[in-house]
Design a protein around this motif. Sequence first.
Motif, PDB file in Angstrom:
ATOM      1  N   HIS A 123      -3.007 -12.184 -38.252  1.00 19.74           N
ATOM      2  CA  HIS A 123      -1.840 -10.970 -38.299  1.00 19.74           C
ATOM      3  C   HIS A 123      -0.421 -11.068 -39.916  1.00 19.74           C
ATOM      4  CE1 HIS A 123      -0.983  -9.633 -34.593  1.00 19.74           C
ATOM      5  NE2 HIS A 123      -0.788 -10.360 -33.822  1.00 19.74           N
ATOM      6  N   LEU A 124      -1.207 -12.340 -40.773  1.00 18.55           N
ATOM      7  CA  LEU A 124      -0.398 -12.337 -41.807  1.00 18.55           C
ATOM      8  C   LEU A 124      -1.132 -11.644 -42.618  1.00 18.55           C
ATOM      9  CD1 LEU A 124       1.107 -13.980 -43.909  1.00 18.55           C
ATOM     10  CD2 LEU A 124      -0.760 -15.414 -43.856  1.00 18.55           C
ATOM     11  N   TYR A 125      -2.784 -11.314 -42.792  1.00 15.96           N
ATOM     12  CA  TYR A 125      -3.934 -10.980 -42.861  1.00 15.96           C
ATOM     13  C   TYR A 125      -3.685  -9.409 -42.756  1.00 15.96           C
ATOM     14  CZ  TYR A 125      -5.248 -15.000 -45.105  1.00 15.96           C
ATOM     15  OH  TYR A 125      -5.883 -17.096 -45.760  1.00 15.96           O
ATOM     16  N   ARG A 126      -4.322  -9.381 -42.115  1.00 21.07           N
ATOM     17  CA  ARG A 126      -3.908  -8.619 -40.989  1.00 21.07           C
ATOM     18  C   ARG A 126      -2.791  -6.852 -42.102  1.00 21.07           C
ATOM     19  NH1 ARG A 126      -4.521  -7.426 -34.884  1.00 21.07           N
ATOM     20  NH2 ARG A 126      -6.212  -8.836 -35.246  1.00 21.07           N
ATOM     21  N   GLU A 127      -1.891  -7.228 -42.108  1.00 17.21           N
ATOM     22  CA  GLU A 127       0.055  -6.899 -41.982  1.00 17.21           C
ATOM     23  C   GLU A 127      -0.658  -6.644 -43.635  1.00 17.21           C
ATOM     24  OE1 GLU A 127       2.945  -8.783 -40.293  1.00 17.21           O
ATOM     25  OE2 GLU A 127       2.265  -8.229 -38.546  1.00 17.21           O
ATOM     26  N   SER A 128      -0.996  -7.554 -44.608  1.00 18.40           N
ATOM     27  CA  SER A 128      -0.527  -7.695 -46.189  1.00 18.40           C
ATOM     28  C   SER A 128      -1.793  -6.776 -46.546  1.00 18.40           C
ATOM     29  CB  SER A 128      -1.177  -9.041 -47.056  1.00 18.40           C
ATOM     30  OG  SER A 128      -2.651 -10.173 -45.995  1.00 18.40           O
ATOM     31  N   SER A 129      -3.434  -6.544 -45.462  1.00 23.76           N
ATOM     32  CA  SER A 129      -3.916  -5.312 -46.723  1.00 23.76           C
ATOM     33  C   SER A 129      -3.645  -4.057 -46.002  1.00 23.76           C
ATOM     34  CB  SER A 129      -5.639  -6.364 -45.482  1.00 23.76           C
ATOM     35  OG  SER A 129      -4.923  -5.881 -43.984  1.00 23.76           O
ATOM     36  N   GLY A 130      -3.032  -4.671 -45.054  1.00 25.56           N
ATOM     37  CA  GLY A 130      -3.116  -2.968 -44.947  1.00 25.56           C
ATOM     38  C   GLY A 130      -3.204  -2.515 -43.458  1.00 25.56           C
ATOM     39  N   ARG A 131      -4.621  -2.654 -43.664  1.00 32.88           N
ATOM     40  CA  ARG A 131      -5.953  -2.555 -42.996  1.00 32.88           C
ATOM     41  C   ARG A 131      -4.972  -2.089 -41.216  1.00 32.88           C
ATOM     42  NH1 ARG A 131      -9.567  -5.468 -41.354  1.00 32.88           N
ATOM     43  NH2 ARG A 131      -9.396  -7.204 -43.392  1.00 32.88           N
ATOM     44  N   HIS A 132      -5.299  -0.764 -40.827  1.00 31.93           N
ATOM     45  CA  HIS A 132      -4.727   0.074 -39.416  1.00 31.93           C
ATOM     46  C   HIS A 132      -5.903   0.047 -38.905  1.00 31.93           C
ATOM     47  CE1 HIS A 132      -3.945   2.431 -36.186  1.00 31.93           C
ATOM     48  NE2 HIS A 132      -4.581   4.001 -36.364  1.00 31.93           N
ATOM     49  N   GLN A 133      -6.478  -0.360 -38.023  1.00 34.78           N
ATOM     50  CA  GLN A 133      -7.075  -0.753 -36.150  1.00 34.78           C
ATOM     51  C   GLN A 133      -7.088   0.295 -35.568  1.00 34.78           C
ATOM     52  OE1 GLN A 133      -7.369  -4.980 -34.871  1.00 34.78           O
ATOM     53  NE2 GLN A 133     -10.009  -4.538 -34.751  1.00 34.78           N
ATOM     54  N   ALA A 134      -8.911   0.917 -35.924  1.00 33.24           N
ATOM     55  CA  ALA A 134      -8.283   2.283 -34.552  1.00 33.24           C
ATOM     56  C   ALA A 134      -8.738   2.279 -33.562  1.00 33.24           C
ATOM     57  CB  ALA A 134      -8.771   3.661 -35.483  1.00 33.24           C
ATOM     58  N   VAL A 135      -9.410   1.102 -33.736  1.00 37.33           N
ATOM     59  CA  VAL A 135      -9.664   0.510 -32.689  1.00 37.33           C
ATOM     60  C   VAL A 135      -9.266  -0.375 -32.315  1.00 37.33           C
ATOM     61  CG1 VAL A 135     -11.898   0.824 -30.431  1.00 37.33           C
ATOM     62  CG2 VAL A 135     -11.104   2.803 -31.435  1.00 37.33           C
ATOM     63  N   ALA A 136      -9.076  -1.680 -30.437  1.00 37.17           N
ATOM     64  CA  ALA A 136      -8.749  -2.437 -30.662  1.00 37.17           C
ATOM     65  C   ALA A 136      -9.266  -2.914 -29.056  1.00 37.17           C
ATOM     66  CB  ALA A 136      -7.665  -2.581 -30.301  1.00 37.17           C
ATOM     67  N   GLU A 137      -9.702  -3.862 -28.465  1.00 35.76           N
ATOM     68  CA  GLU A 137      -9.401  -4.271 -27.340  1.00 35.76           C
ATOM     69  C   GLU A 137     -10.032  -5.929 -27.177  1.00 35.76           C
ATOM     70  OE1 GLU A 137     -14.400  -3.974 -26.059  1.00 35.76           O
ATOM     71  OE2 GLU A 137     -14.061  -3.602 -28.278  1.00 35.76           O
ATOM     72  N   VAL A 138      -9.669  -5.993 -25.403  1.00 32.98           N
ATOM     73  CA  VAL A 138      -9.957  -7.796 -25.389  1.00 32.98           C
ATOM     74  C   VAL A 138     -10.425  -7.236 -23.922  1.00 32.98           C
ATOM     75  CG1 VAL A 138      -7.215  -6.462 -24.159  1.00 32.98           C
ATOM     76  CG2 VAL A 138      -8.196  -8.845 -23.993  1.00 32.98           C
ATOM     77  N   GLY A 139     -11.103  -8.443 -23.796  1.00 33.91           N
ATOM     78  CA  GLY A 139     -12.020  -8.442 -22.479  1.00 33.91           C
ATOM     79  C   GLY A 139     -12.275  -7.007 -22.490  1.00 33.91           C
ATOM     80  N   GLY A 140     -12.346  -6.595 -21.037  1.00 30.06           N
ATOM     81  CA  GLY A 140     -12.560  -4.713 -20.766  1.00 30.06           C
ATOM     82  C   GLY A 140     -11.668  -4.604 -20.710  1.00 30.06           C
TER      83      GLY A 140
END
Length: 233
Positions: A123-140
Amino acid sequence: MSQKRSELLLVVEDDARISNFLSYALAQEGFPVLTSDTAQGALSLLVSQPVDLMLLDLGLPDADGMDVIKRVREWSELPIIVVSARDQDREKAAALDAGADDYLTKPFSATELMARIRVAIRHLYRESSGRHQAVAEVGGLKIDLDRRLVFLEDAEVHLTPMEYSLLAVLFQNIGKVLTTGALIRELYGPGYGNDTQALRTLMAGLRRKVEANPAKPRYILTEIGVGYRLVDE
Ligand code: CA
């Protein structure tokens, strides 16, 4: 041998056994570790060292760990994982609402510890890069945040707008626990107070649609007395 990690971790704990266990487990994973057994010592290290993540015991000899969280949040978004005793559900929720990112309940295993730290660092790296992940998945279970679509085992799931918002917030915080209070504020606004019934009803509806067995959820877990967590597989 584990690979060397660059993130500097700070362990704030006055119980020497737990502090030693944490330092040892983290060093085994290759993390450089600083330790402090007081709140004052922790704050001094935080202003003088490039700490990336803090593990914080709430019961410190010179101050309440809650005050440390509030002080740190005045100037830093540093991930904070609270280390707490099992019977302190209200304290855990209060710590999260004060700005902590997650908690570990004593006694915990090195595996649990590393899982929490991995989530916090991601989360630290995701927030500092400001990247928005359009598609996310967990299992199915998959969410497309740009198109506002949800799929379970590749079949589209039709959610109400509120159910969708709830799932989207969980996905944006994947692996992290969200308190009931934080979810209510996020979904219904700050004026809604602490009415948990609306959230519980909403959660039941969402689980009926995305969980094969809503009574034994696989994706959205209940953290008793605290809130909910979307698993991070
Ligand atoms: Ca303590």
